[in-house]
Design a protein around this motif. Structure first.
Motif, PDB file in Angstrom:
ATOM      1  N   PRO A   1      28.278  37.689 -13.737  1.00  0.00           N
ATOM      2  CA  PRO A   1      28.374  36.533 -12.840  1.00  0.00           C
ATOM      3  C   PRO A   1      29.456  36.646 -11.774  1.00  0.00           C
ATOM      4  N   ASP A   2      30.607  37.224 -12.123  1.00  0.00           N
ATOM      5  CA  ASP A   2      31.714  37.273 -11.173  1.00  0.00           C
ATOM      6  C   ASP A   2      32.008  38.691 -10.702  1.00  0.00           C
ATOM      7  N   HIS A   3      31.003  39.565 -10.774  1.00  0.00           N
ATOM      8  CA  HIS A   3      31.214  40.961 -10.405  1.00  0.00           C
ATOM      9  C   HIS A   3      30.672  41.243  -9.018  1.00  0.00           C
ATOM     10  N   THR A   4      31.443  41.952  -8.221  1.00  0.00           N
ATOM     11  CA  THR A   4      31.004  42.421  -6.911  1.00  0.00           C
ATOM     12  C   THR A   4      30.900  43.937  -6.946  1.00  0.00           C
ATOM     13  N   VAL A   5      29.705  44.449  -6.716  1.00  0.00           N
ATOM     14  CA  VAL A   5      29.501  45.899  -6.757  1.00  0.00           C
ATOM     15  C   VAL A   5      30.248  46.545  -5.604  1.00  0.00           C
ATOM     16  N   THR A   6      30.959  47.622  -5.866  1.00  0.00           N
ATOM     17  CA  THR A   6      31.754  48.285  -4.842  1.00  0.00           C
ATOM     18  C   THR A   6      30.879  49.186  -3.974  1.00  0.00           C
ATOM     19  N   PRO A   7      31.348  49.492  -2.754  1.00  0.00           N
ATOM     20  CA  PRO A   7      30.572  50.360  -1.867  1.00  0.00           C
ATOM     21  C   PRO A   7      30.309  51.750  -2.456  1.00  0.00           C
ATOM     22  N   GLY A   8      31.094  52.160  -3.425  1.00  0.00           N
ATOM     23  CA  GLY A   8      30.928  53.483  -4.011  1.00  0.00           C
ATOM     24  C   GLY A   8      29.605  53.701  -4.710  1.00  0.00           C
ATOM     25  N   THR A   9      28.900  52.598  -5.034  1.00  0.00           N
ATOM     26  CA  THR A   9      27.606  52.733  -5.704  1.00  0.00           C
ATOM     27  C   THR A   9      26.471  52.987  -4.716  1.00  0.00           C
ATOM     28  N   SER A  10      26.767  53.004  -3.411  1.00  0.00           N
ATOM     29  CA  SER A  10      25.701  53.156  -2.411  1.00  0.00           C
ATOM     30  C   SER A  10      25.033  54.522  -2.497  1.00  0.00           C
ATOM     31  N   ASP A  11      25.765  55.556  -2.915  1.00  0.00           N
ATOM     32  CA  ASP A  11      25.156  56.883  -3.042  1.00  0.00           C
ATOM     33  C   ASP A  11      24.030  56.868  -4.062  1.00  0.00           C
ATOM     34  N   GLY A  12      24.231  56.148  -5.161  1.00  0.00           N
ATOM     35  CA  GLY A  12      23.178  56.032  -6.156  1.00  0.00           C
ATOM     36  C   GLY A  12      21.971  55.298  -5.608  1.00  0.00           C
ATOM     37  N   ALA A  13      22.222  54.221  -4.860  1.00  0.00           N
ATOM     38  CA  ALA A  13      21.120  53.467  -4.271  1.00  0.00           C
ATOM     39  C   ALA A  13      20.325  54.321  -3.299  1.00  0.00           C
ATOM     40  N   ARG A  14      21.009  55.107  -2.496  1.00  0.00           N
ATOM     41  CA  ARG A  14      20.305  55.961  -1.540  1.00  0.00           C
ATOM     42  C   ARG A  14      19.519  57.060  -2.236  1.00  0.00           C
ATOM     43  N   ALA A  15      20.017  57.530  -3.368  1.00  0.00           N
ATOM     44  CA  ALA A  15      19.265  58.531  -4.125  1.00  0.00           C
ATOM     45  C   ALA A  15      17.945  57.945  -4.614  1.00  0.00           C
ATOM     46  N   ALA A  16      17.964  56.672  -5.023  1.00  0.00           N
ATOM     47  CA  ALA A  16      16.744  56.017  -5.497  1.00  0.00           C
ATOM     48  C   ALA A  16      15.789  55.714  -4.347  1.00  0.00           C
ATOM     49  N   LEU A  17      16.320  55.336  -3.191  1.00  0.00           N
ATOM     50  CA  LEU A  17      15.492  54.979  -2.052  1.00  0.00           C
ATOM     51  C   LEU A  17      14.961  56.196  -1.298  1.00  0.00           C
ATOM     52  N   GLY A  18      15.667  57.300  -1.387  1.00  0.00           N
ATOM     53  CA  GLY A  18      15.342  58.474  -0.587  1.00  0.00           C
ATOM     54  C   GLY A  18      13.881  58.911  -0.622  1.00  0.00           C
ATOM     55  N   PRO A  19      13.265  59.028  -1.810  1.00  0.00           N
ATOM     56  CA  PRO A  19      11.872  59.494  -1.854  1.00  0.00           C
ATOM     57  C   PRO A  19      10.907  58.611  -1.066  1.00  0.00           C
ATOM     58  N   PHE A  20      11.214  57.313  -0.922  1.00  0.00           N
ATOM     59  CA  PHE A  20      10.316  56.421  -0.201  1.00  0.00           C
ATOM     60  C   PHE A  20      10.309  56.721   1.301  1.00  0.00           C
ATOM     61  N   LEU A  21      11.424  57.228   1.820  1.00  0.00           N
ATOM     62  CA  LEU A  21      11.480  57.526   3.253  1.00  0.00           C
ATOM     63  C   LEU A  21      10.375  58.484   3.664  1.00  0.00           C
ATOM     64  N   GLY A  22      10.122  59.479   2.816  1.00  0.00           N
ATOM     65  CA  GLY A  22       9.120  60.478   3.160  1.00  0.00           C
ATOM     66  C   GLY A  22       7.716  59.931   3.277  1.00  0.00           C
ATOM     67  N   ALA A  23       7.433  58.828   2.591  1.00  0.00           N
ATOM     68  CA  ALA A  23       6.090  58.248   2.644  1.00  0.00           C
ATOM     69  C   ALA A  23       5.789  57.634   4.001  1.00  0.00           C
ATOM     70  N   PHE A  24       6.838  57.356   4.807  1.00  0.00           N
ATOM     71  CA  PHE A  24       6.644  56.656   6.072  1.00  0.00           C
ATOM     72  C   PHE A  24       6.896  57.539   7.300  1.00  0.00           C
ATOM     73  N   VAL A  25       6.983  58.841   7.093  1.00  0.00           N
ATOM     74  CA  VAL A  25       7.269  59.750   8.211  1.00  0.00           C
ATOM     75  C   VAL A  25       6.172  59.698   9.270  1.00  0.00           C
TER      76      VAL A  25
END
Length: 238
Positions: free
Chosen positions: A122-146
């Motif tokens: 409830p009172d946690h703010t995710v730090t910017p350092g987790t963005s690399d993990g998010a981009r790793a998960a999102l990365g494969p989707f980019l190729g579908a829209f080339v």
């Protein structure tokens, strides 16, 4: 170049960190976010409360580590589904494969899905350092829209994503690494817009299913998700 071998102290520290994270995940699985108690974790490992902070400086640091691990795990699941096969796969079929792989992971790991798709605590703010993990998960989707050709309805989002790529070198580098696109900011904006829409579609649909909000409604989760992905593919003429 010789690979440095971790010292016994370093190996012990990493093992303890892994044990702490595993116990934290067990608490989240059994009691949700309110069930996470560092004092209980320390007791289970035979550590004092202050000793636990030698491995994670705070509760938020522990949660951030769990969030990053969850992103990397789902990225692995999605990446396996998106691995280019020997025969070409049409972008629409590829997008379906990625989406269903994400759903399958979320259904297997509902408490970890909550870590990356909701407020971990409830009172946690995710730090910017987790963005690399998010981009790793999102990365494969980019190729579908080339090769996508977006409809007029999504043009405003494409414009904003194109501007984002133009002003953020790290975003351009990420898109290039995932797609091979270089210099063409409009193509990058299209890929980013499609990916953001795919991710938000997954978030809404799968989060509701994981929370059992579709119980008794007469449809299967994968059927609904596939219908949403079809609509998204139509909007980008995949």
């Amino acid at each position: 170049m010789t690979t440095r071998i971790p010292t016994p102290r370093e190996r012990f520290k990493e093992q303890t960190r892994s044990e702490i994270k595993e116990l934290a995940l067990q608490q989240l699985a059994s009691g949700g976010s309110s069930g996470l108690r560092l004092t209980r974790i320390a007791k289970a490992l035979g550590l004092s409360g202050p000793a636990l902070y030698r491995y994670f400086g705070s509760r938020d640091a522990l949660v951030d580590a769990l969030v990053t691990d969850a992103y990397l795990d789902v990225a692995h699941a999605i990446g396996d589904a998106g691995t280019t096969p020997s025969a070409p796969v049409e972008p629409r079929a590829w997008l379906h494969r990625l989406a269903l792989a994400y759903r399958a992971w979320a259904m297997r790991e509902p408490h970890r899905h909550q870590l990356i798709q909701g407020a971990p605590l409830p009172d946690h703010t995710v730090t910017p350092g987790t963005s690399d993990g998010a981009r790793a998960a999102l990365g494969p989707f980019l190729g579908a829209f080339v090769t996508a050709e977006p409809a007029a309805a999504v043009a405003p989002l494409v414009e904003e994503m194109t501007a984002w790529a133009g002003r953020e070198p790290t975003v351009r580098n990420w898109v290039t690494a995932c797609t091979g696109l270089r210099a063409d900011l409009t193509a990058m904006g299209i890929a980013l817009a499609g990916t953001v829409m795919a991710w938000s579609t997954l978030h809404g649909t799968v989060s509701l299913e994981v929370a059992l909000q579709f119980a008794g409604m007469g449809h299967r989760g994968d059927t609904l998700l596939s219908a949403h992905i079809e609509s998204l593919a139509e909007g980008f003429h995949l």
